[in-house]
Design a protein around this motif. Structure first.
Motif, mmCIF file in Angstrom:
data_model
loop_
_atom_site.group_PDB
_atom_site.id
_atom_site.type_symbol
_atom_site.label_atom_id
_atom_site.label_comp_id
_atom_site.label_asym_id
_atom_site.label_seq_id
_atom_site.Cartn_x
_atom_site.Cartn_y
_atom_site.Cartn_z
ATOM 1 N N ASP B 55 61.021 31.577 -9.711
ATOM 2 C CA ASP B 55 60.252 31.257 -8.516
ATOM 3 C C ASP B 55 60.280 29.767 -8.221
ATOM 4 O O ASP B 55 60.306 29.364 -7.068
ATOM 5 C CB ASP B 55 58.817 31.733 -8.685
ATOM 6 C CG ASP B 55 58.753 33.247 -8.773
ATOM 7 O OD1 ASP B 55 59.271 33.900 -7.847
ATOM 8 O OD2 ASP B 55 58.239 33.776 -9.780
ATOM 9 N N ALA B 95 48.768 31.320 -13.412
ATOM 10 C CA ALA B 95 49.698 31.949 -12.465
ATOM 11 C C ALA B 95 51.080 32.144 -13.074
ATOM 12 O O ALA B 95 51.878 32.950 -12.605
ATOM 13 C CB ALA B 95 49.810 31.101 -11.200
ATOM 14 N N ALA B 97 54.055 33.265 -15.456
ATOM 15 C CA ALA B 97 54.390 34.363 -16.359
ATOM 16 C C ALA B 97 55.257 33.866 -17.497
ATOM 17 O O ALA B 97 55.071 34.236 -18.637
ATOM 18 C CB ALA B 97 55.120 35.463 -15.604
ATOM 19 N N LEU B 247 56.622 33.435 -11.956
ATOM 20 C CA LEU B 247 55.194 33.664 -11.703
ATOM 21 C C LEU B 247 54.849 35.143 -11.841
ATOM 22 O O LEU B 247 55.724 36.008 -11.745
ATOM 23 C CB LEU B 247 54.831 33.188 -10.291
ATOM 24 C CG LEU B 247 55.118 31.713 -9.986
ATOM 25 C CD1 LEU B 247 54.692 31.383 -8.578
ATOM 26 C CD2 LEU B 247 54.426 30.811 -10.987
ATOM 27 N N HIS B 248 53.558 35.398 -12.023
ATOM 28 C CA HIS B 248 53.112 36.796 -12.033
ATOM 29 C C HIS B 248 53.266 37.390 -10.642
ATOM 30 O O HIS B 248 53.632 38.540 -10.469
ATOM 31 C CB HIS B 248 51.641 36.874 -12.464
ATOM 32 C CG HIS B 248 51.464 36.543 -13.915
ATOM 33 N ND1 HIS B 248 52.007 37.321 -14.914
ATOM 34 C CD2 HIS B 248 50.807 35.529 -14.536
ATOM 35 C CE1 HIS B 248 51.697 36.798 -16.091
ATOM 36 N NE2 HIS B 248 50.973 35.696 -15.889
ATOM 37 N N SER B 249 52.940 36.543 -9.646
ATOM 38 C CA SER B 249 53.019 37.036 -8.272
ATOM 39 C C SER B 249 53.610 35.944 -7.391
ATOM 40 O O SER B 249 53.215 34.791 -7.481
ATOM 41 C CB SER B 249 51.615 37.415 -7.795
ATOM 42 O OG SER B 249 51.577 37.357 -6.387
ATOM 43 N N ARG B 250 54.530 36.332 -6.534
ATOM 44 C CA ARG B 250 55.231 35.355 -5.684
ATOM 45 C C ARG B 250 54.277 34.669 -4.710
ATOM 46 O O ARG B 250 54.581 33.594 -4.191
ATOM 47 C CB ARG B 250 56.340 36.049 -4.884
ATOM 48 C CG ARG B 250 57.470 36.559 -5.733
ATOM 49 C CD ARG B 250 58.804 36.290 -5.062
ATOM 50 N NE ARG B 250 59.080 34.880 -4.968
ATOM 51 C CZ ARG B 250 60.107 34.376 -4.286
ATOM 52 N NH1 ARG B 250 60.907 35.178 -3.630
ATOM 53 N NH2 ARG B 250 60.310 33.074 -4.239
ATOM 54 N N ILE B 251 53.131 35.334 -4.445
ATOM 55 C CA ILE B 251 52.182 34.775 -3.473
ATOM 56 C C ILE B 251 51.720 33.386 -3.894
ATOM 57 O O ILE B 251 51.428 32.530 -3.067
ATOM 58 C CB ILE B 251 50.965 35.722 -3.334
ATOM 59 C CG1 ILE B 251 51.446 37.099 -2.879
ATOM 60 C CG2 ILE B 251 49.919 35.163 -2.372
ATOM 61 C CD1 ILE B 251 50.402 38.174 -2.964
ATOM 62 N N GLN B 252 51.677 33.154 -5.218
ATOM 63 C CA GLN B 252 51.115 31.897 -5.718
ATOM 64 C C GLN B 252 52.116 30.751 -5.696
ATOM 65 O O GLN B 252 51.806 29.644 -6.116
ATOM 66 C CB GLN B 252 50.608 32.115 -7.145
ATOM 67 C CG GLN B 252 49.423 33.059 -7.182
ATOM 68 C CD GLN B 252 49.364 33.814 -8.498
ATOM 69 O OE1 GLN B 252 50.329 34.440 -8.923
ATOM 70 N NE2 GLN B 252 48.217 33.752 -9.141
#
Lengths: 236, 420
Positions: B55, B95, B97, B247-252
């Motif tokens: 990311d 945030a 991973a 990241l755990h989530s791309r939103i962050q």
């Protein structure tokens, strides 16, 4: 329909850009069924006259009627169509398409003219039969039909060209020096065949040549020098 | 127009050798055009997929393209390093991973050496989310273990168990060797078509170990620590060149990017690899467009050849065209006849060229991939390629109008009696 198949009145033709006229024909007619020998030296304007009759060239002024139709009034595409519908042509030499067989060469006008195709079918059942019967009448045996034009002798080629001009019974046959590549004996034989087939097909024959010796046997003779008022350099 | 189709066919067959050669010229140029377009497309694809699943790329503050060049392509030299404590701080962020620390600076026979940890083999992805595969052997475990990229192994003919010596520095001819601490090849990676193939991988600890008796880019004179002893020291790196972050989530991603940009301890920068890759590709786009323009010119030349051949043949066909006129063909029939011929030769060339490329790609593709790492797919033409081929056909047909119009003018001038 009139009995005059070709009527020319007060025709004047000049090549684009030329200073003076090449043809000036006050009056010239060919009647139905006539076999007319038109004598003309080279440079007398006969080639230009043939192109005018074919509708490939148009005169600047004057009347030019084929079977009562004024060629000048037609659009060029219409003239192309009218030409193949009503006129068959035979030229000096090499006038077959080399990559087509003798039979396919004969059938060419039927590809462009539905009128010629229908008349050929009417006459012999199918256009193929019509072509084959014409070729037989012109003494070309079956073995030659599928040969390509290049494998035929000059005499054979001219007879194939005659069959092509005659197929579908056009009203007018125009021949331009078709015998110049033949020896004297074959010339006479070819002319006899041509006149016989024109008579059989009820076609009017306009035969153009510089060779006066060929004139015997035609129903009428004329000379370019008499009908065209322009002589010498200007005419071609 | 129908009677003309068979005529055109027979006429073309009559001149099959000339037209055949012209068609082959068009076909070869189409093969070239399509081949270059496909190489370009595949190169772009491979380039864009040299890293995937990552990311953010984090490094000391510089230009994004520079960071990308050394973090992903292992090219050039980093001017600054980032502190190991920063790596650890970012790794602790909720945030995040995973992180892969990267340390560069050494090379082996021109191939870059990348020091990293075992997370590299776990989390690094390329292409369409492919993980790395160890083709032979295993990932590094002992201090002086090295894992080679596929191209390093095949170019230098290395096999498992071979001993290699690393050099200090990335490029140049007078590099100092780390001759006292040789490495063993313990693993060779499967080919990826990415910069990984050209890389020698070692552990971060090994990178520390070979530099333990160095200072300021040179060995300390009269002071040498033998390889066995080096492991007694603390081999935790003090700095690294860059790090890859998942990241755990791309939103962050944007929040973390901002956070890293305002990192307190030192000036850092985080970039989105996809965006930077596109920027870099745009930089190289000039060469790509030149290549495409050259193959476009080759096609233009072959089409010009086609027009020249049809035009040259026109004089020999004057009588043929006049005869066609006497049996009823109009001037526009002749235009159609000649344009059709040119168009048909172009279409045949395009088809043959496409088939040729597909066959070549199928036969030579595996060899080219093995030998040069160039991947050429033997695939049906895609939409972009079809557009290109369509353009060739349109241009070829338009160019063939030229002999057509010349025939039109000749027909009008000649009438039924060509002046041959």
């Amino acid at each position: 329909m009139t009995d005059t198949v070709i009527r020319i009145e007060g025709l004047d033709f000049r090549w684009p850009g030329a200073a003076r006229s090449c043809l000036d024909i006050p009056s010239f007619q060919v009647e139905r069924g006539e076999h007319l020998f038109l004598h003309g030296e080279s440079g007398s304007g006969k080639t230009t006259l043939l192109n005018l009759l074919a509708g490939v060239l148009t005169p600047q002024s004057g009347q030019l009627e084929l079977l009562g139709q004024n060629l000048k009034a037609m659009a060029s595409a219409r003239r192309d169509h009218y030409r193949v519908d009503h006129v068959g042509f035979i030229f000096q030499q090499f006038n077959l398409i080399p990559y087509l067989s003798a039979l396919d060469n004969v059938l060419l006008p039927c590809r462009f003219s539905s009128r010629r195709r229908l008349r050929a079918e009417e006459q012999a059942g199918s256009q193929r039969d019509a072509a084959q019967s014409l070729l037989s009448h012109l003494d070309l045996n079956e073995g030659l039909w599928s040969r390509s034009a290049t494998q035929l002798s000059v005499g054979q080629q001219q007879r194939v060209a005659a069959a092509r001009a005659l197929i579908g019974r056009p009203e007018i046959i125009i021949a331009d020096e078709p015998t110049s590549a033949l020896d004297a004996e074959r010339q006479t034989a070819f002319l006899d065949l041509l006149r016989r087939e024109c008579a059989a097909a009820n076609a009017t024959l306009l035969f153009v040549s510089h060779d006066k010796r060929l004139a015997s046997g035609f129903s009428r003779q004329a000379a370019m020098a008499e009908i065209n008022r322009i002589h010498g350099e200007g005419a071609a | 127009m129908k009677p003309l189709l068979t005529l055109a066919l027979k006429s073309a067959w009559n001149r099959r050798y000339t037209l055949g050669l012209t068609m082959i010229a068009v076909a070869l140029s189409v093969t070239l055009l399509l081949g270059i377009e496909r190489l370009r497309h595949d190169a772009h694809e491979g380039f864009a997929q040299s890293v995937s699943g990552t990311d953010l790329v984090v490094g000391p503050r510089s230009s994004p393209i520079q960071l990308l060049l050394y973090a992903v392509f292992h090219l050039g030299e980093a001017t600054n390093n980032m502190e190991w404590s920063s790596v650890q701080a970012i790794a602790r962020n909720p945030a995040v991973a995973w992180v892969i620390p990267l340390s560069l600076g050494d090379s082996h026979k021109g191939f870059p050496v990348l020091a990293t940890n075992e997370d590299y083999f776990k989390y690094f992805h390329y292409g369409d989310h492919h993980p790395l595969e160890v083709a032979q052997g295993k990932p590094f475990h002992d201090l002086y273990d090295a894992v080679l990229g596929a191209e390093v192994a095949s170019r230098l003919h290395y096999k498992l168990g071979d001993t290699i010596v690393l050099s200090h520095g990335m490029s140049g001819t007078h590099l100092t060797d780390h001759a006292d601490k040789p490495f063993h090849v313990v693993g060779i990676l499967a080919r990826t078509g990415t910069p990984v193939d050209r890389t020698v991988h070692i552990s971060l600890a090994a990178m520390e170990a070979i530099h333990i008796d160095w200072q300021g880019g040179a060995p300390i004179p009269g002071f040498a620590i033998p390889p066995q002893l080096a492991s007694k020291f603390d081999l935790t790196p003090k700095t690294v060149t860059a790090m890859l972050v998942g990241l755990h989530s791309r939103i962050q991603v944007f929040a973390l990017q901002r956070e890293i940009a305002s990192f307190d301890a030192e000036p850092l920068m985080a970039i989105l690899p996809g965006v930077a890759l596109d920027q870099l590709w745009d930089l190289m786009g000039v060469a790509e467009r030149v290549l495409l323009a050259v193959s476009g010119l080759v096609v233009a030349v072959s089409l010009a050849g086609l027009v020249a051949v049809v035009l040259a043949g026109l004089n020999e066909r004057r009588r043929e065209l006049a005869i066609l006129r006497s049996v009823g063909a109009g001037p526009w029939h002749l235009v159609f006849l000649l344009t059709l011929e040119g168009a048909a030769v172009t279409i045949a060339g395009v088809v043959v060229g496409t088939v040729l490329l597909t066959v070549l790609a199928a036969i030579l593709g595996p060899w080219a991939e093995l030998r040069y790492g160039v991947v050429v797919h033997a695939a049906l033409p895609g939409l972009e390629e079809l557009k290109l081929l369509g353009l060739v056909v349109v241009v070829g047909t338009l160019a063939s109008l030229l002999p057509g119009l010349r025939a039109y003018r000749m027909a009008l001038a000649d009438g039924l009696t060509p002046r041959v």
